[in-house]
Write a protein that holds these residues in place. Structure first.
Motif, mmCIF file in Angstrom:
data_model
loop_
_atom_site.group_PDB
_atom_site.id
_atom_site.type_symbol
_atom_site.label_atom_id
_atom_site.label_comp_id
_atom_site.label_asym_id
_atom_site.label_seq_id
_atom_site.Cartn_x
_atom_site.Cartn_y
_atom_site.Cartn_z
ATOM 1 N N ILE A 66 20.903 39.744 55.062
ATOM 2 C CA ILE A 66 20.999 38.575 55.938
ATOM 3 C C ILE A 66 21.471 39.075 57.296
ATOM 4 O O ILE A 66 22.628 39.464 57.459
ATOM 5 C CB ILE A 66 21.992 37.534 55.386
ATOM 6 N N LEU A 67 20.523 39.074 58.258
ATOM 7 C CA LEU A 67 20.862 39.563 59.597
ATOM 8 C C LEU A 67 21.451 38.407 60.387
ATOM 9 O O LEU A 67 20.796 37.385 60.598
ATOM 10 C CB LEU A 67 19.617 40.100 60.290
ATOM 11 N N LEU A 68 22.676 38.546 60.823
ATOM 12 C CA LEU A 68 23.308 37.473 61.606
ATOM 13 C C LEU A 68 23.004 37.651 63.085
ATOM 14 O O LEU A 68 22.490 36.773 63.743
ATOM 15 C CB LEU A 68 24.810 37.465 61.369
ATOM 16 N N TRP A 69 23.339 38.792 63.603
ATOM 17 C CA TRP A 69 22.980 39.107 64.987
ATOM 18 C C TRP A 69 23.093 40.608 65.175
ATOM 19 O O TRP A 69 23.659 41.283 64.333
ATOM 20 C CB TRP A 69 23.871 38.363 65.984
ATOM 21 N N HIS A 70 22.511 41.100 66.294
ATOM 22 C CA HIS A 70 22.667 42.517 66.608
ATOM 23 C C HIS A 70 24.026 42.718 67.225
ATOM 24 O O HIS A 70 24.339 42.126 68.247
ATOM 25 C CB HIS A 70 21.568 42.983 67.570
ATOM 26 N N TRP A 71 24.813 43.538 66.577
ATOM 27 C CA TRP A 71 26.180 43.728 67.067
ATOM 28 C C TRP A 71 26.142 44.484 68.399
ATOM 29 O O TRP A 71 26.575 44.002 69.423
ATOM 30 C CB TRP A 71 26.973 44.465 66.023
#
Lengths: 752, 101
Positions: A66-71
């Motif tokens: 589950i990709l939330l955002w690019h850190w």
């Protein structure tokens, strides 16, 4: 529901935030917010569990990301147009789900328990602890960090959780920061100790992560496994040789990461913080020991199992450290007087077991022991807390005794958990410990099973010290002091309910992973192991394939890991039937040893503190001292590292004062004394000034009188020189521009 | 060259020296002041002597300038002395050392 798994840490963060912001106003609500948030997480976790069980029928499913955002992204990091990107991403697979479920379930029970524990009876009415909301804010953050740790899809996200639990343990161990903990340690000191020791380990973890990233070019767990198994980097080039099986750098990297695990999971050499972590409130101890924090190291090793299997050297170190820790901590636990202290050493010892399991290749066995240990150790701590609460913060077992008749429910729960941890037949501890011991025995191959012997001795000692705590606390004669006798009472139901549930489950969860030898054809076989196998046996499978070993998938019960660690499998893999005989034999013997240990404890401590138990301590005085002073391990660290650092710091400080400050201050002092001397000249008397002026004029005149010729000739030279200099430009203008009038005019000026 | 020129210069130098010694030695501010006047007049005498000897006109006006300055100085100086005397009840120069370092 899997896509919404990020809700779990988010809910806990939110609960922590609400409790933290409303720390002065919330009062009783804080506890309700916390346990309800945790219960919600528990529900979500179980929904996720059932989904994962459904998904894992598909052999190609290797977890959902589950990709939330690019850190953060670093463009052109690996060369032109190849971005290095760290994602804030979660990863759900079987291993994660197991941790999610038991952490949230035990967490819920602990939180409910804490709503009762964090109150004090003052003259008839209950009063909340002054830091009630603060406590619940911290434990919520603690749980959120743990969820982040187990959910993280890459090492960077895991590291956030890793550091988060470290921070929260510091905050919670030092919760009673204004109170003393032991004769030379305040609670705040204990918190600091935990934090510093953990940071030492974390440095190792960071170095390990750095090494892995340097060699493999990725931080993502799935990609790390893919790269290691396929032997190809993301751009198709082969991985460096030192990252192949037995390579130097992968061994170094996994060793460094294991060093981080020894800090977080309290192994030799960094275990000393955990017993002092007892300074925190008891629910925190239960959380740290059962669900969050100390299991992180085990989780990390199991998560990185491919890398660990590829470095047999590290696996040996893990197993040896685990066995030694199990043994050493068990001996230390034998003589402790504080009930929580004894339990703390028990945790260190059981964690040693887990690492022994991981190190000999039984990844699933290690995780299963984490799982069962969470139930019975959580129960033990909460029951101990119930006792301590009832006796108004009396922790010394020598001042307890005979509490069974006052606190029957607590006694029941404590007894159930003691049976489980002592490995009484068919309890959960029996199954999980048995699998680890069996794996240790297998991993020795044809050699002497040293690790197994250590494990068995430790198992007996475990039964002895756990029996001792049970009998000293609940049986025999009462040794309460007057204050405690006034207060002794059974705890309220919101405290007894969680411990009874945990104790009961501690007896039965073992049936989730029944070894083949003990199924007798009716029980489901090794369900837990089968469930986890796609994640935690990947390394074993890969190494088996690499080295040409046949893995025995058909039975599933032969732990492939230990055989690979043993290194003598292949053509002559032992016949399965023979394995099962051995396993049955070992199970029976370890059950017998557990009962033997409990018997020994009953013989010496069954009637409480008697002449018999005192004589035992006297007879083995040196051994008793070794155990009671915890092998002088803390004293060693205090002398060598703490005092050594102080000594070094003092030397540096003295040098600084003498040399650096000396130079600076010396210059300043010098200027000052020169000024002090020169000040006398300025005496404020006009006549002195006049005299000095007069002398000056006299000297000037004398100079004129005697140096006159000299002076005159010099000034003449100067005059001529100036003349020449001033002549030149006009000459030039003569030659260049034919202005003839200018020159005589200048001559006249000069002569004048 | 007449000998009177030399005598005049010697007299001027003597007066100047007396003045200087007086300025250094005396403690009373008025006395110091009188010695300063002596020095100024010694200088005037030298001016006049040189002017007369070499037939130059510049000596005379310079003497007038010096006398004017001396008068102004006396005016200002005496006013300062009176002011000091009002606060300290004395004008001993060696004890007036407020600017001591």
């Amino acid at each position: 529901m899997i896509e919404f798994v990020w809700l779990i840490p988010a809910i806990m963060f939110l609960a922590a935030l609400v409790n933290g912001l409303g720390v002065r106003r919330l009062g009783k609500t804080a506890g309700h917010i916390a346990w309800m948030a945790m219960a919600l997480c528990c529900v979500i976790s179980f929904v996720v569990l059932f989904q994962v069980i459904g998904l894992s029928h598909d052999p190609h499913w290797a977890g959902t990301k589950i990709l939330l955002w690019h850190w953060f992204d670093i463009p052109n990091f690996f060369g032109p147009n190849r971005t290095f990107s760290v994602e804030m991403a979660f990863h759900v697979d079987q291993l994660t789900t197991v941790f999610l479920c038991f952490v949230s379930f035990i967490g819920t029970l602990v939180f409910i328990y804490a709503t009762g524990y964090m109150k004090e009876k003052h003259g008839g009415h209950l009063e909340l602890d002054p830091g009630y909301a603060r406590f619940f804010a911290f434990v919520c953050l603690f749980a959120a960090s743990m969820f982040t740790l187990v959910l993280g899809a890459n090492l960077a996200v895991m590291f956030i959780g890793w550091e988060g639990v470290g921070l929260c343990s510091y905050l919670l161990i030092g919760y009673y920061f204004d109170k003393p903990f032991s004769e030379n340690l305040s609670c705040a000191d204990a918190g600091r100790k935990a934090f510093v020791v953990n940071r030492i380990g974390d440095a190792g973890l960071l170095i390990g992560i750095g090494l892995l990233f340097w060699g493999l070019g990725t931080l993502d767990f799935a990609q790390i496994n893919d790269v290691l198994i396929s032997g190809k980097l993301a751009d198709g080039s082969p991985i460096p040789d030192s990252f192949k099986y037995g390579g130097l750098l992968i061994t170094a990297a996994t060793l460094c990461m294991f060093f981080g695990a020894t800090g977080k999971s309290a192994q030799i050499p960094l275990f000393t913080w955990l017993p002092d972590a007892m300074a925190g409130p008891t629910p925190v101890s239960a959380l740290i020991h059962a669900a969050t924090m100390v299991t992180a190291g085990v989780y990390m090793v199991a998560r990185m199992n491919v890398a660990y299997f590829l470095s047999p050297g590290t696996m040996a170190v893990v197993a040896i450290i685990g066995a030694l820790t199990a043994f050493a901590a068990a001996t230390m636990g034998l003589t402790q007087r504080g009930i929580k202290k004894a339990l703390a050493y028990s945790t260190v010892s059981q964690l040693g077991y887990m690492f022994l399991g991981l190190g000999v290749g039984a990844m699933a066995g290690g995780i299963f022991h984490v799982f069962t240990h969470a139930f019975f150790k959580g129960c033990l701590f909460l029951a101990a807390g119930s006792v301590i609460h009832a006796l108004h913060h009396e922790e010394d077992m020598f001042k307890m005794g005979g509490l069974k008749k006052y606190m029957p429910k607590t006694w029941l729960a404590y007894a159930m958990a003691t049976l489980a941890i002592a490995g009484f037949p068919l309890t959960s501890g029996f199954f999980s410990k048995d699998e680890i011991l069996y794996s240790a025995w297998l991993s020795a191959g044809d050699g002497v099973p040293v690790l197994w012997i250590i494990g068995v001795i430790t198992a007996v000692m475990t039964a002895i010290y756990m029996g001792r705590t049970l009998f000293l606390t609940f049986h025999g004669k009462e040794r309460l002091d007057d204050h405690a006798r006034e207060h002794v009472h059974e705890s309220p139901s919101n405290m007894t309910m969680p411990i009874l549930v945990l104790g009961g489950l501690g007896l039965i969860v073992g049936f989730l992973n029944v070894p083949h030898a003990l199924t007798f054809g009716v029980l489901p076989e090794a369900k837990f192991h089968h469930f986890l196998a796609p994640v935690v046996d990947r390394g074993a499978e890969h190494v088996a394939a690499l080295r040409g070993f046949e893995t025995d998938h058909a039975t599933g019960m032969v732990p492939s890991g230990p055989l690979i660690v043993a290194g003598n499998v292949g053509e002559d893999l032992l016949p399965t039937a023979q394995h099962h005989h051995a396993e049955l034999l070992l199970a029976i013997s370890s059950a017998a040893l557990g009962i033997l240990g409990l018997g020994i404890a009953w013989w010496f401590f069954g009637a409480g503190l008697t002449e018999r138990s005192r004589k035992l301590a006297r007879t083995f005085q040196p051994l008793w001292k070794l155990s009671f002073h915890r092998w002088w391990w803390d004293d060693f660290y205090n002398t060598v590292f703490r005092d050594g650092t102080m000594l070094k710091a003092r030397a540096v400080w003295k040098t600084d004062v003498a040399v650096v400050d000396g130079a600076v201050v010396g210059i300043a002092e010098g200027c000052r004394s020169i000024g002090r001397g020169l000040r006398r000249i300025q005496n404020g008397q006009v006549q002195t000034y006049g005299l000095v002026m007069f002398i000056g004029i006299c000297m000037f005149l004398l100079y004129f009188a005697f140096g006159l010729n000299n002076f005159l000739s010099q000034s003449l030279d100067e005059t001529q020189g100036r003349k020449v200099l001033q002549m030149e430009p006009s000459k030039r203008s003569l030659q260049g521009t034919e202005v003839q009038i200018e020159e005589p005019a200048r001559e006249i000026v000069l002569k004048d | 060259m007449e000998p009177t020129f030399i005598y005049t210069l010697v007299l001027s130098a003597t007066l100047f020296t007396f003045g200087i010694i007086g300025v250094m030695w005396k403690r009373n501010a008025i006395s110091i002041f009188m010695n300063v006047e002596l020095m100024l007049n010694a200088a005037n005498l030298a001016f006049v002597a040189f002017a007369r000897e070499f037939g130059l006109i510049q000596g005379g006006p310079l003497v007038l300038f010096v006398m004017t300055v001396a008068a102004a100085e006396a005016g200002v100086g005496l006013a300062i002395f009176i002011a000091i005397y009002r606060t300290r009840r004395h004008i001993r120069a060696d004890e007036i050392d407020l600017l001591r370092g």
